[in-house]
Enzyme design. Structure first.
Site, PDB file in Angstrom:
ATOM      1  N   ASP A   1     -41.363 -45.627   8.487  1.00 10.68           N
ATOM      2  CA  ASP A   1     -39.920 -45.428   8.778  1.00 10.68           C
ATOM      3  C   ASP A   1     -39.122 -45.644   7.462  1.00 10.68           C
ATOM      4  OD1 ASP A   1     -38.189 -46.041  11.978  1.00 10.68           O
ATOM      5  OD2 ASP A   1     -37.210 -45.673  10.003  1.00 10.68           O
TER       6      ASP A   1
ATOM      7  N   THR B   1     -32.067 -44.881  10.341  1.00  5.59           N
ATOM      8  CA  THR B   1     -31.381 -45.350  11.676  1.00  5.59           C
ATOM      9  C   THR B   1     -32.268 -45.928  12.290  1.00  5.59           C
ATOM     10  OG1 THR B   1     -32.477 -43.161  12.904  1.00  5.59           O
ATOM     11  CG2 THR B   1     -30.126 -42.924  11.904  1.00  5.59           C
TER      12      THR B   1
ATOM     13  N   SER C   1     -37.080 -39.364  13.229  1.00  8.12           N
ATOM     14  CA  SER C   1     -35.732 -38.473  13.193  1.00  8.12           C
ATOM     15  C   SER C   1     -34.643 -39.386  13.758  1.00  8.12           C
ATOM     16  CB  SER C   1     -35.989 -37.283  14.202  1.00  8.12           C
ATOM     17  OG  SER C   1     -34.787 -36.488  14.194  1.00  8.12           O
TER      18      SER C   1
ATOM     19  N   TYR D   1     -30.216 -30.828  14.462  1.00  6.73           N
ATOM     20  CA  TYR D   1     -31.043 -31.494  15.348  1.00  6.73           C
ATOM     21  C   TYR D   1     -31.989 -30.646  16.151  1.00  6.73           C
ATOM     22  CZ  TYR D   1     -33.144 -35.355  18.611  1.00  6.73           C
ATOM     23  OH  TYR D   1     -33.804 -35.964  19.212  1.00  6.73           O
TER      24      TYR D   1
ATOM     25  N   THR E   1     -33.077 -41.218  27.185  1.00  5.45           N
ATOM     26  CA  THR E   1     -33.930 -42.565  27.331  1.00  5.45           C
ATOM     27  C   THR E   1     -33.211 -43.609  26.928  1.00  5.45           C
ATOM     28  OG1 THR E   1     -36.000 -41.438  26.881  1.00  5.45           O
ATOM     29  CG2 THR E   1     -36.351 -43.633  26.757  1.00  5.45           C
TER      30      THR E   1
ATOM     31  N   ARG F   1     -24.430 -43.343  21.918  1.00  6.66           N
ATOM     32  CA  ARG F   1     -24.937 -42.669  23.078  1.00  6.66           C
ATOM     33  C   ARG F   1     -24.076 -43.197  24.301  1.00  6.66           C
ATOM     34  NH1 ARG F   1     -30.600 -43.401  20.875  1.00  6.66           N
ATOM     35  NH2 ARG F   1     -31.511 -41.026  20.862  1.00  6.66           N
TER      36      ARG F   1
HETATM   37  N1  UDP Z   1     -20.721 -39.389  26.538  1.00  9.14           N
HETATM   38  C1  UDP Z   1     -19.462 -39.984  27.192  1.00  9.14           C
HETATM   39  N2  UDP Z   1     -18.786 -41.058  26.549  1.00  9.14           N
HETATM   40  C2  UDP Z   1     -19.354 -41.661  25.583  1.00  9.14           C
HETATM   41  C3  UDP Z   1     -20.776 -41.290  24.954  1.00  9.14           C
HETATM   42  C4  UDP Z   1     -21.373 -39.888  25.574  1.00  9.14           C
HETATM   43  O1  UDP Z   1     -18.981 -39.469  27.982  1.00  9.14           O
HETATM   44  O2  UDP Z   1     -19.170 -42.947  25.187  1.00  9.14           O
HETATM   45  C5  UDP Z   1     -21.160 -38.133  27.025  1.00  9.14           C
HETATM   46  C6  UDP Z   1     -21.585 -37.213  26.035  1.00  9.14           C
HETATM   47  O3  UDP Z   1     -20.399 -36.339  25.997  1.00  9.14           O
HETATM   48  C7  UDP Z   1     -22.485 -36.306  26.769  1.00  9.14           C
HETATM   49  C8  UDP Z   1     -23.430 -37.436  27.654  1.00  9.14           C
HETATM   50  O4  UDP Z   1     -22.578 -38.550  27.927  1.00  9.14           O
HETATM   51  O5  UDP Z   1     -22.097 -35.509  27.704  1.00  9.14           O
HETATM   52  C9  UDP Z   1     -24.655 -37.933  27.054  1.00  9.14           C
HETATM   53  O6  UDP Z   1     -24.227 -38.110  25.533  1.00  9.14           O
HETATM   54  P1  UDP Z   1     -25.341 -38.785  24.603  1.00  9.14           P
HETATM   55  O7  UDP Z   1     -24.821 -38.978  23.324  1.00  9.14           O
HETATM   56  O8  UDP Z   1     -25.691 -40.131  25.172  1.00  9.14           O
HETATM   57  O9  UDP Z   1     -26.506 -37.593  24.321  1.00  9.14           O
HETATM   58  P2  UDP Z   1     -26.771 -36.414  24.534  1.00  9.14           P
HETATM   59  O10 UDP Z   1     -27.541 -36.281  26.062  1.00  9.14           O
HETATM   60  O11 UDP Z   1     -25.501 -35.510  24.750  1.00  9.14           O
HETATM   61  O12 UDP Z   1     -27.761 -35.873  23.557  1.00  9.14           O
END
Ligand code: UDP
Length: 323
Positions: A32, A36, A80, A152, A182, A193
């Protein structure tokens, strides 16, 4: 499986996978660059004789960072950046590790042990903003080739292409897993996330941030279920050339996600802020995402065991002590 190279070992999924592989007695070399990943995720492994950590960038050839030629029975390529804010912060590293990094690892396997096995961790993002629902492996996706997420999702798609070439043209035993959202302990509290944000905000008694109208959906897999799925893909005979979705098909809108997290917090006796704050929807944010896991059920006899509420409870317990 005796000798295993695991890239992205200090990440959320990589470190859990390393824990399980080390338990089997396999000799695990984990790599690694800590861009991140977090070395704290490996503290439980540091005294294990069958585990070695190497800090290196796997966009380079393994000949550089391994220091000697090693014949691996299995290479698991997880390295990644993976959350949207993090990969957008590191777009070049992201497309390099998934493209040239995948190529370097496959070429190394070809040269050192062409009988060895390779698992590439791809993503549900290869489906982009899907026009087919739920997403099965034969769906080619709806991806913007030049948007904020492309560093990505297009890199993962190229990674899959590189795997396909090595499976077809060089006859390597290559398997691809497409990982859907996940969550669980060791999810980086600061990676932006949805689950990490909501749990962190709930614990800090802050309003939860909803991007857009909150009607977009996601399907969340608890880490232990995902790890058992990846291990099944790596260990099952006869899967050369296969691409398999791994995720939990239970689908929730973001608003439902927020209310479940709030409910679990309240069940745990936590005082939370009941407000929601609405913010702009990020560019190219997929509107729906749900894995079709028929193939995983049939080929691996695998399906998730842990419900979203159970998983949130375990995640909350970890975040209480670690964020
Ligand atoms: N999201 C949200 N509030 C947050 C973070 C994410 O509403 O504080 C939404 C984001 O717009 C997406 C979903 O939650 O529609 C999942 O986002 P994440 O960043 O976890 O990963 P993604 O599935 O988009 O890769």
């Amino acid at each position: 499986m005796k000798k295993i190279l695991l890239t992205g070992v200090a990440g959320f999924i990589g470190s859990h996978l390393a824990d399980q592989l080390v338990k089997t007695g396999a000799q695990v070399i984990g790599v690694d660059n800590l861009l991140t990943g977090n070395k704290n995720n490996l503290s439980q492994l540091q005294d294990r004789a069958n585990f070695e950590f190497i800090q290196a960038d796997v966009s380079n050839t393994p000949y550089h960072y391994l220091g000697q030629e090693i014949s691996f029975d299995l290479i698991l390529h997880l390295a990644s950046p993976a959350s949207p804010p993090r990969y957008q912060e590191h777009p070049v590293a992201t497309y390099l590790v998934n493209s040239i990094g995948t190529h370097q690892l496959l070429q190394y396997l070809l040269a050192t042990n062409p009988q060895g096995r390779f698992v590439f961790t791809s993503t549900s993002e290869v489906y982009g903003d899907p026009e087919k629902h739920p997403q099965s492996e034969d769906y080619w996706g709806n991806v913007n080739p030049n948007g904020l997420r492309s560093c990505y999702d297009e890199a993962k798609r190229l990674g899959e292409t590189i795997c396909g070439v090595h499976a077809r043209d060089f006859e390597l035993d290559v398997r691809i897993v497409r990982i859907f959202n996940t969550y669980g302990p060791r999810l980086d509290p600061d990676d932006g996330r949805v689950i990490s944000n909501f749990v962190k905000q709930a614990l800090a008694k802050q309003p939860l941030t909803i991007y857009g109208d909150g009607q977009q959906t996601r399907s969340y897999c608890y880490i232990d279920d995902l790890v058992s799925g990846i291990l099944a893909v790596a260990q099952t005979q006869g899967l050369a050339g296969q691409t398999i979705n791994l995720g939990n098909p239970d689908e929730y809108t973001i608003l439902e996600t927020a209310s479940i997290i709030k409910k679990v917090c309240q069940q745990q006796g936590l005082l939370i802020n009941d407000q929601l704050v609405y913010q702009d929807l990020p560019a190219d944010d997929p509107s729906r995402r749900q894995p079709d896991i028929t193939k995983a059920r049939q080929l691996l006899n695998w399906q998730p065991q842990i419900s979203f509420e159970q998983g949130v409870k375990k995640t909350l317990a970890w975040f209480k002590n670690n964020s």
